[in-house]
Design an enzyme around this catalytic site. Structure first.
Site, PDB file in Angstrom:
ATOM      1  N   GLU A   1     -10.515  -6.358  14.864  1.00 54.38           N
ATOM      2  CA  GLU A   1     -10.859  -6.947  13.557  1.00 54.38           C
ATOM      3  C   GLU A   1     -10.201  -6.210  12.384  1.00 54.38           C
ATOM      4  O   GLU A   1      -9.808  -6.858  11.414  1.00 54.38           O
ATOM      5  CB  GLU A   1     -12.387  -6.970  13.368  1.00 54.38           C
ATOM      6  CG  GLU A   1     -13.026  -5.603  13.545  1.00 54.38           C
ATOM      7  CD  GLU A   1     -14.466  -5.512  13.033  1.00 54.38           C
ATOM      8  OE1 GLU A   1     -15.188  -4.624  13.500  1.00 54.38           O
ATOM      9  OE2 GLU A   1     -14.848  -6.307  12.165  1.00 54.38           O
TER      10      GLU A   1
ATOM     11  N   ILE B   1     -12.350  -3.686  23.454  1.00 52.17           N
ATOM     12  CA  ILE B   1     -13.205  -3.748  24.642  1.00 52.17           C
ATOM     13  C   ILE B   1     -14.513  -4.472  24.299  1.00 52.17           C
ATOM     14  O   ILE B   1     -15.184  -4.984  25.179  1.00 52.17           O
ATOM     15  CB  ILE B   1     -13.502  -2.349  25.237  1.00 52.17           C
ATOM     16  CG1 ILE B   1     -14.293  -1.468  24.265  1.00 52.17           C
ATOM     17  CG2 ILE B   1     -12.223  -1.659  25.672  1.00 52.17           C
ATOM     18  CD1 ILE B   1     -14.897  -0.239  24.937  1.00 52.17           C
ATOM     19  N   ASP B   2     -14.842  -4.544  22.995  1.00 49.39           N
ATOM     20  CA  ASP B   2     -16.115  -5.183  22.593  1.00 49.39           C
ATOM     21  C   ASP B   2     -16.095  -6.707  22.752  1.00 49.39           C
ATOM     22  O   ASP B   2     -17.145  -7.337  22.766  1.00 49.39           O
ATOM     23  CB  ASP B   2     -16.420  -4.869  21.114  1.00 49.39           C
ATOM     24  CG  ASP B   2     -16.647  -3.388  20.872  1.00 49.39           C
ATOM     25  OD1 ASP B   2     -16.545  -2.600  21.824  1.00 49.39           O
ATOM     26  OD2 ASP B   2     -16.919  -3.028  19.705  1.00 49.39           O
TER      27      ASP B   2
ATOM     28  N   MET C   1     -20.457   0.915  25.041  1.00 47.99           N
ATOM     29  CA  MET C   1     -19.949   0.640  23.691  1.00 47.99           C
ATOM     30  C   MET C   1     -20.318  -0.778  23.242  1.00 47.99           C
ATOM     31  O   MET C   1     -20.857  -1.568  24.022  1.00 47.99           O
ATOM     32  CB  MET C   1     -18.455   0.883  23.630  1.00 47.99           C
ATOM     33  CG  MET C   1     -18.124   2.363  23.451  1.00 47.99           C
ATOM     34  SD  MET C   1     -16.367   2.639  23.191  1.00 47.99           S
ATOM     35  CE  MET C   1     -16.372   4.319  22.583  1.00 47.99           C
ATOM     36  N   GLY C   2     -19.947  -1.102  22.032  1.00 45.39           N
ATOM     37  CA  GLY C   2     -20.265  -2.409  21.459  1.00 45.39           C
ATOM     38  C   GLY C   2     -20.895  -2.182  20.100  1.00 45.39           C
ATOM     39  O   GLY C   2     -22.093  -1.971  20.009  1.00 45.39           O
ATOM     40  N   ARG C   3     -20.046  -2.169  19.083  1.00 47.56           N
ATOM     41  CA  ARG C   3     -20.520  -1.824  17.743  1.00 47.56           C
ATOM     42  C   ARG C   3     -21.397  -2.930  17.145  1.00 47.56           C
ATOM     43  O   ARG C   3     -22.517  -2.698  16.751  1.00 47.56           O
ATOM     44  CB  ARG C   3     -19.311  -1.587  16.846  1.00 47.56           C
ATOM     45  CG  ARG C   3     -19.644  -0.733  15.664  1.00 47.56           C
ATOM     46  CD  ARG C   3     -18.603  -0.774  14.567  1.00 47.56           C
ATOM     47  NE  ARG C   3     -17.230  -0.637  14.948  1.00 47.56           N
ATOM     48  CZ  ARG C   3     -16.463   0.417  14.687  1.00 47.56           C
ATOM     49  NH1 ARG C   3     -16.970   1.468  14.118  1.00 47.56           N
ATOM     50  NH2 ARG C   3     -15.188   0.399  14.998  1.00 47.56           N
TER      51      ARG C   3
ATOM     52  N   GLU D   1     -24.408   0.646  22.252  1.00 47.40           N
ATOM     53  CA  GLU D   1     -24.466   1.677  21.196  1.00 47.40           C
ATOM     54  C   GLU D   1     -24.964   1.120  19.862  1.00 47.40           C
ATOM     55  O   GLU D   1     -25.508   1.841  19.039  1.00 47.40           O
ATOM     56  CB  GLU D   1     -23.079   2.308  20.985  1.00 47.40           C
ATOM     57  CG  GLU D   1     -22.040   1.295  20.525  1.00 47.40           C
ATOM     58  CD  GLU D   1     -20.666   1.868  20.231  1.00 47.40           C
ATOM     59  OE1 GLU D   1     -20.453   3.064  20.402  1.00 47.40           O
ATOM     60  OE2 GLU D   1     -19.802   1.072  19.828  1.00 47.40           O
TER      61      GLU D   1
ATOM     62  N   ARG E   1     -33.754   9.734  32.051  1.00 43.11           N
ATOM     63  CA  ARG E   1     -32.437  10.368  31.915  1.00 43.11           C
ATOM     64  C   ARG E   1     -31.500   9.431  31.160  1.00 43.11           C
ATOM     65  O   ARG E   1     -31.726   8.227  31.101  1.00 43.11           O
ATOM     66  CB  ARG E   1     -31.840  10.679  33.301  1.00 43.11           C
ATOM     67  CG  ARG E   1     -32.586  11.752  34.062  1.00 43.11           C
ATOM     68  CD  ARG E   1     -32.326  13.140  33.486  1.00 43.11           C
ATOM     69  NE  ARG E   1     -32.987  14.181  34.240  1.00 43.11           N
ATOM     70  CZ  ARG E   1     -34.182  14.703  33.952  1.00 43.11           C
ATOM     71  NH1 ARG E   1     -34.882  14.226  32.930  1.00 43.11           N
ATOM     72  NH2 ARG E   1     -34.705  15.674  34.686  1.00 43.11           N
TER      73      ARG E   1
HETATM   74  O1  F6P Z   1     -14.174  -1.322  18.538  1.00 38.50           O
HETATM   75  C1  F6P Z   1     -13.962  -0.739  19.770  1.00 38.50           C
HETATM   76  C2  F6P Z   1     -14.793   0.497  19.910  1.00 38.50           C
HETATM   77  O2  F6P Z   1     -14.515   1.013  21.180  1.00 38.50           O
HETATM   78  C3  F6P Z   1     -16.288   0.295  19.672  1.00 38.50           C
HETATM   79  O3  F6P Z   1     -16.947  -0.158  20.807  1.00 38.50           O
HETATM   80  C4  F6P Z   1     -16.732   1.661  19.240  1.00 38.50           C
HETATM   81  O4  F6P Z   1     -17.860   1.574  18.406  1.00 38.50           O
HETATM   82  C5  F6P Z   1     -15.566   2.159  18.471  1.00 38.50           C
HETATM   83  O5  F6P Z   1     -14.429   1.497  18.968  1.00 38.50           O
HETATM   84  C6  F6P Z   1     -15.392   3.658  18.569  1.00 38.50           C
HETATM   85  O6  F6P Z   1     -14.314   4.031  17.830  1.00 38.50           O
HETATM   86  P1  F6P Z   1     -13.726   5.492  17.624  1.00 38.50           P
HETATM   87  O7  F6P Z   1     -12.511   5.569  18.484  1.00 38.50           O
HETATM   88  O8  F6P Z   1     -13.359   5.542  16.200  1.00 38.50           O
HETATM   89  O9  F6P Z   1     -14.786   6.469  18.015  1.00 38.50           O
END
Ligand code: F6P
Length: 362
Positions: free
Chosen positions: A107, A130-131, A173-175, A232, A275
């Site tokens: 994006e 990857i998101d 991950m997954g912002r 995340e 855990r």
């Molecule tokens: O946008 C892809 C991503 O891998 C997200 O899932 C994650 O929040 C972000 O990038 C992490 O980015 P950085 O490399 O800046 O830690």
């Protein structure tokens, strides 16, 4: 023609195969490819000799199978409000004699490409993250590989969780979007899946876990572990997503991470052994899967064809399993998120499985 290629944002498996695809198609068509290192940074600084490398067919074999990006990535924003370098990008393109640029990114990188394109710079985009949350395409490079890492890791974690009868939180991950958690958790038969699109309460999470444990009581000790796959970006109702630190990148994003650890702290009063493991960058650094190699290669070929056909200002896209194009401006629309009504069971905090669903075509 002389075409520049760059990779921006976070790295993702499939970037190198896409570069290899660009070079393969370009060399067949007699075009020159110039690799631009560190994303938009290569065109946004004056002294950029170290950022420029000529790419010929000799790179294809090596790039075709590697994770990460041989051209490196950065989160440089050439159109940042307080530091707009559009004119410098134009100057650099002239200096390097580039007719067009292929930007491979998510994006932010492609959002910047859209703005530069509106300002007259010939750019074609290739979607990666990857998101898998980019508007305008059903596939983004890296998603499939990351999902495979999640499945593989969930299985490893299950062995230890089973041995100790643990409630195990696996953070992925997954912002903004919960696709990785949803589909990774689905394939791993996770007991609970937490996504950014649905705000849960601790009461709900605790009671779902108790209910799942009750169900397996009579099945023997082996079954008395529970797996929670948490994105995340997932957060408790009324709370913000957990930030890793206070740093903000050039696009204004915080790094997320730590929700798994936070939830562990809250749950361990209720469940004896809790855990947590965060997969973090292990999801991004893997060698590209078959799908990311194949689609990356085809995205690369298609991007070169689009430039040849005068289709700059567009991004290569996958729609209904067909390679097509979509205006770069699309990526600036809202991200493609999990449709909670359609895909998420808010009562059981888990994937909603309908037999009409075809995951990957969400
Ligand atoms: O946008 C892809 C991503 O891998 C997200 O899932 C994650 O929040 C972000 O990038 C992490 O980015 P950085 O490399 O800046 O830690």
């Amino acid at each position: 023609m002389r075409i520049g290629v760059l990779t921006g944002g976070g790295d993702a498996p499939g970037l190198n195969p896409a570069i290899a695809g660009v070079v393969e198609r370009a060399s067949r068509n007699g075009h020159e490819i110039i690799g631009l290192k560190r994303g938009w940074e290569a065109l946004s600084i004056r002294d950029n000799d170290n950022h420029v490398v000529k790419l010929g067919p000799e790179i294809i074999r090596e790039y075709s199978r590697l994770g990460g990006s041989k051209l490196q990535c950065s989160r440089t924003n050439p159109v940042a409000k307080d530091n707009d370098r559009t004119d410098l990008v134009k100057e650099n393109m002239k200096k390097l004699r580039l007719d067009a640029v292929i930007a491979i990114g998510g994006e932010d990188t492609l959002g910047a490409a859209a703005v530069l394109s509106e300002r007259g710079i010939p750019v074609v985009g290739i979607p990666k993250t990857i998101d898998r949350d980019l508007a305008g395409t059903e596939y983004t490079l890296g998603y499939d590989t990351a999902l495979n890492v999640i499945c593989d890791s969930a299985e490893r974690v299950a062995h230890t969780a089973e041995s100790h009868q643990t409630v195990f939180l696996l953070e992925v991950m997954g912002r903004h979007a919960g696709w990785l958690a949803l589909r990774g958790g689905e394939a791993s038969f996770a007991d609970v899946i937490l996504i950014p699109e649905y705000e849960f309460t601790m009461d709900q999470l605790t009671s779902v876990l108790h209910e799942r444990l009750r169900e397996s009581e009579h099945l023997g000790f082996e079954q008395r572990y529970k797996m929670v796959v948490v994105s995340e970006g997932a957060h408790i109702k009324g709370e913000d997503a957990v930030k890793r630190d206070s740093q903000v990148d050039e696009f204004g994003h915080y790094s997320l991470g730590g929700i798994g650890n936070y939830l562990k702290g809250l749950l361990q009063h209720e469940f004896k052994l809790t855990r947590y493991t965060a997969l973090a960058y292990l999801q991004r650094g893997a060698p590209p899967s078959q799908k990311d190699r194949q689609i990356g290669r085809r995205f690369g070929h298609n991007a070169v064809e689009m430039i040849k056909n005068g289709d700059t200002g567009n991004m290569v896209a996958l729609k209904r399993s067909r390679l097509t194009k979509t205006p770069l401006a699309e990526v600036r629309k809202s991200p493609s998120l999990v449709d909670v009504d359609k895909n998420y069971d808010t009562e059981w905090l888990n994937v909603k499985i309908e037999w009409t669903d075809i995951p990957g075509q969400d």
